[in-house]
Scaffold this active site. Sequence first.
Site, PDB file in Angstrom:
ATOM      1  N   GLY B 130       0.921  -1.174  -0.118  1.00 29.66           N
ATOM      2  CA  GLY B 130       0.111   0.035   0.209  1.00 29.66           C
ATOM      3  C   GLY B 130       0.944   1.213  -0.056  1.00 29.66           C
ATOM      4  O   GLY B 130       1.345   1.622   1.110  1.00 29.66           O
ATOM      5  N   SER B 164      -2.433  -3.474  -5.572  1.00 32.22           N
ATOM      6  CA  SER B 164      -2.614  -4.720  -6.424  1.00 32.22           C
ATOM      7  C   SER B 164      -2.733  -5.769  -5.448  1.00 32.22           C
ATOM      8  O   SER B 164      -1.956  -6.097  -4.539  1.00 32.22           O
ATOM      9  CB  SER B 164      -1.770  -4.859  -7.303  1.00 32.22           C
ATOM     10  N   GLU B 249      14.333  -4.642  -5.238  1.00 26.30           N
ATOM     11  CA  GLU B 249      13.665  -5.153  -6.429  1.00 26.30           C
ATOM     12  C   GLU B 249      13.831  -4.388  -7.563  1.00 26.30           C
ATOM     13  O   GLU B 249      14.064  -5.368  -8.847  1.00 26.30           O
ATOM     14  CB  GLU B 249      12.013  -4.538  -6.047  1.00 26.30           C
TER      15      GLU B 249
END
Lengths: 292, 383
Positions: B130, B164, B249
């Site tokens: 979030g 998502s 990431e």
Amino acid sequence: MEFEFDEDQRLLQQAVRETLAKTRALPEEELWKTYTELGWMEAPPVELAIVLDELGYVADPTPFLASATWFAPLAGRLPEGAGTGVFDGAGRFVLDADRADEVALLTSKGVQVVSGAQIHAERLVVFDSRLHVAHVTAAGHQLVAGVPDLALTGLAATTVGACRRILDLVVTHVKQRHQFGVPIGSFQAVKHKAADMYVAIERARVLAYFSALTIAEQDPRQHRAALMAKAAAGECQQVVYRNGFQLFGAMGFTWENELHIYLKRALAGDLLLGSATVARKALLALETEIAA
Amino acid sequence: MMKLASDPEIDKFVADFSAFVDEHMPTAEEASERPRSCSHVPEWARRWQRTLFDAGWLLPGNPPEYGGRNATLPQMLAHQEVLSRRGIYHSFNPQGVGIIAASILTFGTEEQKKKWAVPILRAEITASLGMSEPGAGSDLAGLRTRAVLDGDHFVVNGQKVWTSGAHDADVLLTFVRTDPDAPKHKGISVLLIPTDLEGVVCRPFPSMTRVDDIDFNEVFFTDVRVPKENLIGELNKGWTVANGSLGHERTMLWIGYADHLEDLIRDAPSDNEWYATLQMDLQALRLLGYEQLSGGKDPATISMLKLFGSEAIQRATWHALEESGQEALIHPARTAPYNHMDHDAFGQSWFERYSRSFPGTIAGGTSEIHRNIIAERILGLPR
């Protein structure tokens, strides 16, 4: 695979940069002497690409590129003096043919090395006035086509170097040039054009060095890699020429500003041996050939 | 150094992992229940993730207790490449594993690692991220969801969007404002908020590609009481967590883009010039990625990989669409072979593949933001 310069390669790059920063005012003959004395011509493919990248950065006026990447791969040795190669099957637009001591001809009977006096070379007037380009007639020889991968790679590396110079000049310019009370480099429209130049250069740079690496390791992908390098350098030139010229504003349009020297070198690098479009088509044809 | 060959030690690593995959990968039959969002993980996919975790193949760079084998960076790259080349998701909750668990392992306490990171990594629970809010997208640090400390709980009020998989997730890694008076980057903290707490409401909404493609959510928080021990990292140091976890990431993000370009080469063979450009883009992206991983490059060059990779995909999907002519009107349509180990294996038309390239140039920093980063941090242009 590993894709990073080793310590020696970094030192070579540094040394070439330092040398070229000092020699820029010297006449051509002196430059040539410096390069040959430092043994740059003997450099293996990756190291040679490092040198050529830097020579592109200064829009080198000597016959180094033709000697190291047009003559040498054909003749299998370095030229005595300056050299070039004729491998397009027609003898057209040959780099430095008008001032080569030795010329390697790709003929129906294999490679023939002749002296510069044994061919007829007519220097052309080209937009990059520091560049020697000539049409060649070699009486008694049946010329055939077969571009060496090193020649494509060499042009790619010098074009990348010229493009890097253009970006550096542009970055300096847009930081200094003030309009509306601020440096124009603070405008996003300017930043984004510069960023696109950077990305195009990075893409072309890695493909040029990859091509040199495949040649160094005699990898079967070398022809494909050379076409990619040449095409990417040409595509890079298109972005860098367009954005670089545009960002310089009116100043880039004058002979007094040095920008034009590098714009011309970059554009010539794309056109020589066939532009990006030609290289892309050759790449596709190669795929079809492999598939068949 | 510059060399084409890989190390024998890497080859061995790849061979070991490939053999493991061959032996344990779920079959297409087992995998008939499809994940419907990135936090909805069917039982077979949970078993697969757990199998990888237990054998140290989930995130090989981690220590064994966290699903790895202390692998080196080149080994981690090789692992990613095997997964990419074979079109395999190691987890069908990729954000949970790649960002949320990674953040907890980097910034969390030992207790938090045991309580949250391990269950996420073992696919016992799933997690969503979030971050974005209606008023905080590119300017993420402007987020306004408030968390106020009240005894041993934070009380959270506010709204997230683009979350998502939130409606399928067990827990949300949520960026909240804990100090409204501090400069905006300095008043943010990170909370793990279980979705079953009172006051958490998820409203999933479809993407523009298909009305039944439901992954995105708005998430509303109304007086949600979150235990204090769910704070990840230090209070008001949330921006560090954001940079750390996303940075991790991003360094390998290009592998996914390369994989995607490779799929396009497979799925849209053409004798037009764009197809040559596509192949060059793939080769260049790989080289730039390798160069980046070898270190010594400005971290901002990650922006270049993201910008270049996502835009290359956008160009290529456009050309593939255009080249299909009026056939491209048909939707849904199958343009790729079915792959049960891939999240995107549903039939995707060229319209959908082209449209889905836009999240690539928007999420994770828009192309415009990345151009700014390149211009300012790499080229040194004034802010």
